[in-house]
Design a protein around this motif. Structure first.
Motif, PDB file in Angstrom:
ATOM      1  N   PHE A   6       0.850  -1.179   0.000  1.00 19.25           N
ATOM      2  CA  PHE A   6       0.000   0.000   0.000  1.00 19.25           C
ATOM      3  C   PHE A   6       0.886   1.228   0.000  1.00 19.25           C
ATOM      4  CE2 PHE A   6       0.460  -1.438   4.400  1.00 19.25           C
ATOM      5  CZ  PHE A   6       0.951  -0.305   5.031  1.00 19.25           C
ATOM      6  N   GLN A   7       0.309   2.364  -0.336  1.00 15.64           N
ATOM      7  CA  GLN A   7       1.085   3.602  -0.398  1.00 15.64           C
ATOM      8  C   GLN A   7       1.248   4.188   0.999  1.00 15.64           C
ATOM      9  OE1 GLN A   7       0.341   6.477  -3.602  1.00 15.64           O
ATOM     10  NE2 GLN A   7      -1.334   5.144  -4.273  1.00 15.64           N
ATOM     11  N   LEU A   9       1.605   7.333   2.300  1.00  9.45           N
ATOM     12  CA  LEU A   9       1.503   8.779   2.063  1.00  9.45           C
ATOM     13  C   LEU A   9       1.982   9.587   3.264  1.00  9.45           C
ATOM     14  CD1 LEU A   9      -1.961   8.818   0.273  1.00  9.45           C
ATOM     15  CD2 LEU A   9       0.295   8.898  -0.781  1.00  9.45           C
ATOM     16  N   ARG A  10       1.976   8.973   4.440  1.00  7.10           N
ATOM     17  CA  ARG A  10       2.402   9.691   5.642  1.00  7.10           C
ATOM     18  C   ARG A  10       3.892   9.998   5.656  1.00  7.10           C
ATOM     19  NH1 ARG A  10       0.428   6.665  10.856  1.00  7.10           N
ATOM     20  NH2 ARG A  10       1.623   8.388  11.755  1.00  7.10           N
ATOM     21  N   ARG A  11       4.643   9.357   4.771  1.00  4.62           N
ATOM     22  CA  ARG A  11       6.086   9.655   4.724  1.00  4.62           C
ATOM     23  C   ARG A  11       6.343  11.138   4.480  1.00  4.62           C
ATOM     24  NH1 ARG A  11       7.085   4.746   0.589  1.00  4.62           N
ATOM     25  NH2 ARG A  11       7.420   3.024   2.071  1.00  4.62           N
ATOM     26  N   LEU A  12       5.484  11.765   3.674  1.00  7.18           N
ATOM     27  CA  LEU A  12       5.669  13.173   3.334  1.00  7.18           C
ATOM     28  C   LEU A  12       5.044  14.117   4.348  1.00  7.18           C
ATOM     29  CD1 LEU A  12       5.164  13.128  -0.545  1.00  7.18           C
ATOM     30  CD2 LEU A  12       7.252  12.805   0.794  1.00  7.18           C
TER      31      LEU A  12
END
Length: 324
Positions: A6-7, A9-12
Motif C-alpha cells: 500500500f502507499q 503517504l504519511r512519509r511526506l
C-alpha cells in the motif's frame, strides 16, 4: 506479519520540514486586498460595532492606516465611502470632492506605489440603499449605467489604479469601459464583482457602509445562492464586455464557484471574504471557541487553493502579521 502493498503517504507528513517542502499552496501578504471605509471629518476612527477591529476612518486616519498597510507588505486597498449626504441620484458617488475621491488622492500622496482599488456603486450614496436608480419601487438598469460610468471616471481622475463595480446591473462593464476609454483612461483595469450573490453574509457591511435597502432586497439584481451555471454566464458576459479581473462574493460558501471560474477563465480571480464571514470568526474567537489565527489562515489558504489569485479580506493586516 506480512502486510499487503500500500502507499505510505504519511512519509511526506513526518516532519515540519518535509511538510513545508511539499506544501502546494502558499499564502503571502501580497495576496491580500485590505478594505477601508473613508468618512468625512477629522481625527475620526470609529469602530464598527458588528466588525471588531474595522473602522470608519477620516482622511487623516487613512493616511496613518496606509503606513501600516505598507509596513505589512499588503499591496492593495479597496476603498468604500461613507458620505455625509445622500440623494436620489447618488451625486456624492461621482462628485470631484466626494469622500472616495478625497481618500484616493490622500493615499496616493502618502504612498504612490500602493494600489488603490475603488468600489463603484450607488447604494451608500442614495437614501433608499439600492445599487441603482429607483423609480416607483423598481431598480432601473439602463439609467443606472451612466452614473456608474461617471463614478468610475471620477475615481480614475482622482488617481485610482483599478475600479471595481459591485452593483450587478446588466451591461455595467461595457458602460464603464466605454466611459473610461472616452476620457482617456484606457489603461485603468476593471475588477468586476462578476459573481455577487444575494447573500445573508453582508449584514455587518451594511452597518459599515450605511447601505441597507430602505425597502425590499437586492434579489432582483444580485444572484440566487442556489445557482452555479448562471455564475459562468455572468463571468462570460463581463469578460466579453472588457473586465480585467473576475470576483466571487462571498467566498466561504462559494469555493466551488471560485474553482469553476478558475477552470474556465484565464483572468485573475478575486474572492471577497466578506463581513459576515469575518464577524463570525471574530465572535467565535472572542468566546474562546476557535483559535482565530489558525482558523483564518486555514480559510485564506482554502480560498487560494480553490483558485483565488487575490483575496479581499478584513483579516488582511492580522494575517500579514501572522505570516511574518
Amino acid at each position: 506479519m506480512q502486510l499487503p502493498d500500500f502507499q505510505r503517504l504519511r512519509r511526506l507528513r513526518r516532519t515540519a520540514g518535509i511538510r513545508s517542502m511539499v506544501r502546494e499552496t502558499e499564502l503571502n501578504a501580497t495576496d491580500f486586498i485590505y478594505p477601508l471605509f473613508a468618512a468625512h471629518g477629522s481625527n475620526v476612527k470609529e469602530e464598527i460595532g458588528s466588525m471588531p477591529g474595522v473602522y470608519h476612518l477620516s482622511i487623516d486616519q487613512i493616511r496613518k492606516e496606509v503606513e501600516e498597510v505598507t509596513r505589512l507588505g499588503i499591496g492593495a486597498v479597496l476603498l468604500f465611502g461613507v458620505p455625509a449626504n445622500k440623494d436620489h441620484l447618488s451625486s456624492e458617488a461621482y462628485a470631484q470632492e466626494g469622500i472616495v475621491q478625497q481618500a484616493v488622492r490622500a493615499i496616493k500622496e502618502e504612498n504612490p506605489e500602493l494600489t488603490v482599488i475603488t468600489d463603484v456603486c450607488l447604494c451608500a450614496y442614495n437614501p433608499l440603499g439600492h445599487c441603482g436608480i429607483v423609480h416607483e419601487g423598481e431598480i432601473l438598469n439602463d439609467p443606472t449605467l451612466e452614473l456608474l460610468a461617471k463614478t468610475a471616471v471620477s475615481h480614475a481622475q482622482a488617481g485610482a489604479d483599478i475600479v471595481a463595480p459591485s452593483d450587478m446591473m446588466d451591461g455595467r462593464i461595457a458602460a464603464i469601459r466605454a466611459g473610461l476609454d472616452r476620457e482617456g483612461f484606457l489603461n485603468i483595469p476593471i475588477m468586476s464583482y462578476s459573481v455577487k450573490y444575494a447573500s445573508s453574509y453582508y449584514g455587518p457591511f451594511r452597518d459599515a457602509a450605511h447601505s441597507a435597502p430602505a425597502f425590499g432586497d437586492r434579489k432582483t439584481y444580485q444572484m440566487d445562492p442556489a445557482n452555479a451555471r448562471e455564475a459562468m454566464r455572468e463571468a462570460a458576459a463581463d469578460v466579453e464586455e472588457g473586465a480585467d479581473f473576475l470576483m466571487v462574493k462571498p467566498a466561504m460558501a462559494y469555493m466551488d464557484i471560485i474553482r469553476m471560474l478558475r477552470d474556465n477563465f484565464d483572468l485573475p480571480i478575486v474572492s471577497y471574504n466578506v463581513s459576515g464571514e469575518y464577524s463570525m470568526i471574530k465572535a467565535a474567537a472572542r468566546n474562546g471557541w476557535v483559535d482565530e489565527q489558525k482558523v483564518v489562515l486555514e480559510l485564506l489558504t482554502g480560498l487560494k487553493r480553490a483558485g483565488s489569485d487575490l483575496i479581499i479580506t478584513y483579516h488582511a493586516k492580522e494575517a500579514a502579521e501572522w505570516l511574518k
